[in-house]
Motif scaffolding. Structure first.
Motif, PDB file in Angstrom:
ATOM      1  N   VAL A 116     -24.066  13.200 -28.589  1.00 50.03           N
ATOM      2  CA  VAL A 116     -25.483  13.255 -28.952  1.00 50.03           C
ATOM      3  C   VAL A 116     -26.341  12.798 -27.777  1.00 50.03           C
ATOM      4  O   VAL A 116     -27.243  13.514 -27.339  1.00 50.03           O
ATOM      5  N   LEU A 117     -26.085  11.610 -27.284  1.00 47.89           N
ATOM      6  CA  LEU A 117     -26.827  11.155 -26.120  1.00 47.89           C
ATOM      7  C   LEU A 117     -26.036  10.080 -25.397  1.00 47.89           C
ATOM      8  O   LEU A 117     -25.115   9.491 -25.959  1.00 47.89           O
ATOM      9  N   PHE A 131     -22.851   4.572 -22.295  1.00 42.93           N
ATOM     10  CA  PHE A 131     -22.288   4.575 -23.650  1.00 42.93           C
ATOM     11  C   PHE A 131     -22.674   5.885 -24.328  1.00 42.93           C
ATOM     12  O   PHE A 131     -23.853   6.199 -24.464  1.00 42.93           O
ATOM     13  N   THR A 132     -21.662   6.658 -24.689  1.00 43.60           N
ATOM     14  CA  THR A 132     -21.945   7.962 -25.268  1.00 43.60           C
ATOM     15  C   THR A 132     -21.868   7.893 -26.779  1.00 43.60           C
ATOM     16  O   THR A 132     -20.878   7.418 -27.336  1.00 43.60           O
ATOM     17  N   MET A 138     -28.989   0.018 -28.667  1.00 42.45           N
ATOM     18  CA  MET A 138     -29.627   1.158 -29.336  1.00 42.45           C
ATOM     19  C   MET A 138     -28.608   2.264 -29.570  1.00 42.45           C
ATOM     20  O   MET A 138     -28.440   2.774 -30.684  1.00 42.45           O
ATOM     21  N   ALA A 139     -27.881   2.588 -28.471  1.00 40.42           N
ATOM     22  CA  ALA A 139     -26.873   3.644 -28.604  1.00 40.42           C
ATOM     23  C   ALA A 139     -25.775   3.203 -29.557  1.00 40.42           C
ATOM     24  O   ALA A 139     -25.315   3.974 -30.407  1.00 40.42           O
ATOM     25  N   LEU A 140     -25.395   1.919 -29.423  1.00 37.78           N
ATOM     26  CA  LEU A 140     -24.351   1.398 -30.305  1.00 37.78           C
ATOM     27  C   LEU A 140     -24.816   1.450 -31.755  1.00 37.78           C
ATOM     28  O   LEU A 140     -24.067   1.803 -32.661  1.00 37.78           O
TER      29      LEU A 140
END
Lengths: 433, 304
Positions: B139-140, B145-146, B1-3
């Motif tokens: 962002v999050l 994983f940023t 999702m973050a990726l």
């Protein structure tokens, strides 16, 4: 009429100076960021360097060049005008239908047959001539697609690559010889041609151009990245050279070689000359094949399709088959050239099959005059020899190459030998030519 | 999702750049019906001008980021549009009204010329500049994983959106835009109505070059390196974008650019980075098979 006179009025020296000054000003603006200023890498950080004398020389050259060009153009126009007024009809000699052209063709053939005999000891000349012939063959192959069928193909180099890699793989992995690999490679590239042709059947003009360009890039990227198959960026090395009916060109050994069989002393130039004649024969066969095809119904359908696709469909010509056959045959000829290329170089890598190669082949076809077989020969001579002649100032040769492409197009937009004569023509008296 | 979010951000940034270049292709195609192959190299020229001016400004000791960005943008746009004008004037105008292939060959020649000119005058080595715009917003963070939104990415998107708004206004509302659109429809009729067609075409080239110049500056800021070959790949991608969106359509070019950028980013992240260009072209071929006039293009009706 007034407009006509205005258009042809003699420019005064003052006007010419003003015009040249404007050109010089533009040259100055163009030159400042590229010639005047320069960034140099100094210990990892960039530093500005200046080259004002070079910029000044560039601007001055543009000024003088424009002045001279303008003067020459004016003189030429004035002479044209004078001739028009004297009412001497300009001699309209269409170069393309000139019987002289046939003679040029035969002379060119004679020269190309005699060339390695005359220059037997000069390896460089024969090598360059071989390169010219490879491009001639590629040009004739692409001519089927672009010149005859009118399908703009920007990815022709893909077929060249497929042919070269087919031979490279068949010979290094399975030990196939040149002659047995040649037809197989032709069949494989022809099917690649159909593979490319199939999705592009509905596309026209520039959409077709971009899809073919994309296809060429896809093939190249696959060759770079599929290391297990193609060796990746390292390519395929030590590809066997073709033999003379089973007699290899090698120093004398146990097996009979070309030199020992004919009782000659072994010399490397025998192979060079043999390769030259090989590509000459392949190219001539291509030429013969294409010029015969043009007289067949399928060849005439290609040319008809180029002129008007809708009319063709209305006449009941199967557009799909006609287009696919053009793609397949063009691809096959490119594949043959690729096989020869691989056999000659002994080493192939994706670097030899970039877009600029496609651009050069297309330039050969268009500069030569689309559809003209002899034009392709002339254009290949120009485009291969131009960079070769420029070797003394090697850095500038690609620059000159690009400039030459623009200038030739401006000078003769239809190509050096422009004609779109149909191969067959119906005469009112019932006679055929 | 973050990726995925990260790739969305990267893809949009890349897509904005492609879109800016694609507009140059689509406008030129719309008005004179030719592929301006040298357009990618115009973009490359602009990137080199940007490097020069950034270095120059750093040499003068100007360290204010907004000021130097503004100066670089203005200078690059100015010089690059002159390049655009010159390319049209020297290589394409003499060929107006000749066969369709002649200007294409001349354009390929111009592309080779520009590439080698830059290589000769500025050197063949990759040029790295000192980072102009560093940092970003986190962002999050999910599972370590940023997702990071770099300032340069924000800059690219903001500049692109601003330019597109201005550009749409220019084409739809101003008198130049009307002239430009009427030239696209019928050049002969437009000239009969007293509009200088040559001038309009020149301005179109300059506008396209100006947008490519902005793209060149943005890429220089974003990646920090340029070399003389960047024009070719970016040019092909942008042209693919223009065709994907429907050549001749301005919103199409932007949409095509965004799609190509997104496809590239996601493909590189999830499937394989080596084959991302193959993905671009394959999708292009598939789209053209089923919709030969692109996503937003009008189907060409051929009258007999």
């Amino acid at each position: 009429m007034a407009a006509l006179i205005l258009a042809h009025h003699q420019t005064s020296p003052a006007e010419r100076l003003k015009d040249a000054a404007a050109v010089a000003f533009i040259a100055l603006l163009l030159g400042i960021p590229m010639i005047g200023l320069l960034t140099v890498d100094q210990g990892g950080a960039l530093r500005i360097a200046t080259r004002w004398p070079a910029l000044f020389a560039f601007v001055a050259a543009c000024f003088v060049g424009r002045l001279v060009l303008r003067y020459a153009l004016d003189q030429w126009r004035a002479r044209q005008l004078a001739r028009d007024q004297a009412d001497t009809p300009a001699k309209e000699v269409s170069l393309a239908t000139n019987p002289l052209l046939n003679w040029i063709g035969w002379v060119a053939l004679g020269v190309s047959v005699a060339l390695p005999i005359v220059f037997a000891e000069n390896r460089y000349v024969v090598d360059t001539a071989t390169t010219v012939l490879i491009y001639v063959m590629l040009g004739w192959g692409l001519n089927v697609v672009v010149g005859l069928a009118g399908l703009l193909d920007l990815g022709y180099v893909a077929f060249y690559a497929v042919g070269a890699y087919t031979y490279g793989l068949l010979s290094t992995q399975f030990g196939w010889g040149f002659w047995s690999a040649l037809p197989v490679a032709g069949a494989i590239t022809a099917s690649f041609g159909v593979l490319l042709g199939w999705p592009t059947l509905r596309l026209r003009g520039d959409y077709l151009a971009i899809v073919t360009l994309g296809f060429g890039e896809i093939i190249r990227i696959i060759l770079v990245n599929w290391t297990e198959l193609s060796g990746g960026p390292n390519g395929i090395a030590s590809i066997p050279r073709p033999s003379f009916f089973g007699l290899p060109f090698k120093p004398p050994g146990d097996d009979p070689t070309f030199a020992s069989f004919f009782g000659l002393e072994y010399a490397t130039h025998q192979r060079i000359v043999f390769l030259y004649y090989l590509i000459l024969v392949l190219a001539l066969l291509t030429n013969l094949f294409v010029s015969r095809m043009r007289r067949l119904p399928i060849g005439r359908a290609w040319e008809a399709m180029r002129e008007d696709e809708i009319a063709c469909k209305a006449m009941g010509i199967n557009a799909r088959n006609v287009k696919l056959s053009a793609f397949a045959i063009g691809a096959m000829l490119g594949g043959f050239a690729g096989v020869f290329f691989a056999a000659r170089q002994g080493f192939i890598s994706p670097e030899s099959f970039t877009f600029s190669e496609s651009a050069i082949i297309l330039a050969i076809v268009v500069l030569g005059g689309m559809g003209s077989q002899l034009g392709v020969v002339l254009a290949s001579l120009v485009l291969v020899l131009l960079p070769e002649l420029g070797r003394d100032f090697a850095e500038y040769r690609m620059l000159l190459f690009g400039a030459a492409m623009i200038l030739i197009m401006i000078w003769k937009p239809g190509g050096i030998l422009s004609h779109r004569e149909p191969t067959l023509r119906y005469f009112a008296n019932g006679g055929r030519r | 999702m973050a990726l995925a979010l990260q790739q969305l951000i990267n893809g949009l940034t890349l897509g904005a750049v492609y879109g800016l270049i694609a507009i140059g292709y689509t406008m030129v195609y719309g008005i004179i019906g030719m592929i301006n192959f040298a357009h990618g190299d115009i973009y490359m020229v602009s990137a080199f001008i940007a490097v020069t001016v950034f270095t120059l400004l750093a040499g003068f000791g100007i360290s204010s980021v907004p000021l130097s960005l503004l100066v670089v943008l203005l200078v690059a746009v100015f010089f690059t549009s002159i390049y655009g004008w010159t390319v049209e004037r020297t290589a394409y105008r003499p060929l107006r009204g000749s066969t369709r292939l002649a200007p294409l060959i001349s354009a390929i020649g111009m592309s080779i010329f520009l590439q080698n000119m830059v290589q000769l005058t500025q050197g063949a080595r990759v040029k790295p500049i000192a980072p102009v715009l560093v940092g970003g917003i986190d962002v999050l963070t999910v599972d370590g994983f940023t997702v990071r939104l770099a300032y340069s990415q924000i800059l690219i998107v903001v500049v692109t959106v601003t330019l597109m708004t201005g550009f749409t206004w220019l084409i739809t509302k101003t008198s130049f835009g009307r002239q430009q659109r009427s030239c696209e429809q019928d050049r002969l009729m437009t000239s009969l109505l007293g509009i200088n067609v040559d001038r309009t075409i020149s301005l179109t080239f300059m506008l396209g070059a100006a947008l490519a110049a902005v793209a060149g500056v943005m890429v220089t800021v974003y990646y920090g390196v340029v070399d003389f070959f960047i024009g070719f790949v970016a040019g092909i991608k942008a042209f693919t974008a223009a065709v994907l969106g429907g050549i001749g359509s301005l919103p199409g070019a932007m949409l095509g650019g965004l799609l190509i950028g997104l496809i590239e980013a996601f493909w590189a992240a999830y499937l394989s980075a080596e084959y991302k260009d193959v993905a671009t072209f394959t999708i292009l071929i598939v789209v053209l098979m089923f919709r030969p006039s692109g996503l937003l293009g009008r189907p060409e009706v051929e009258k007999v």
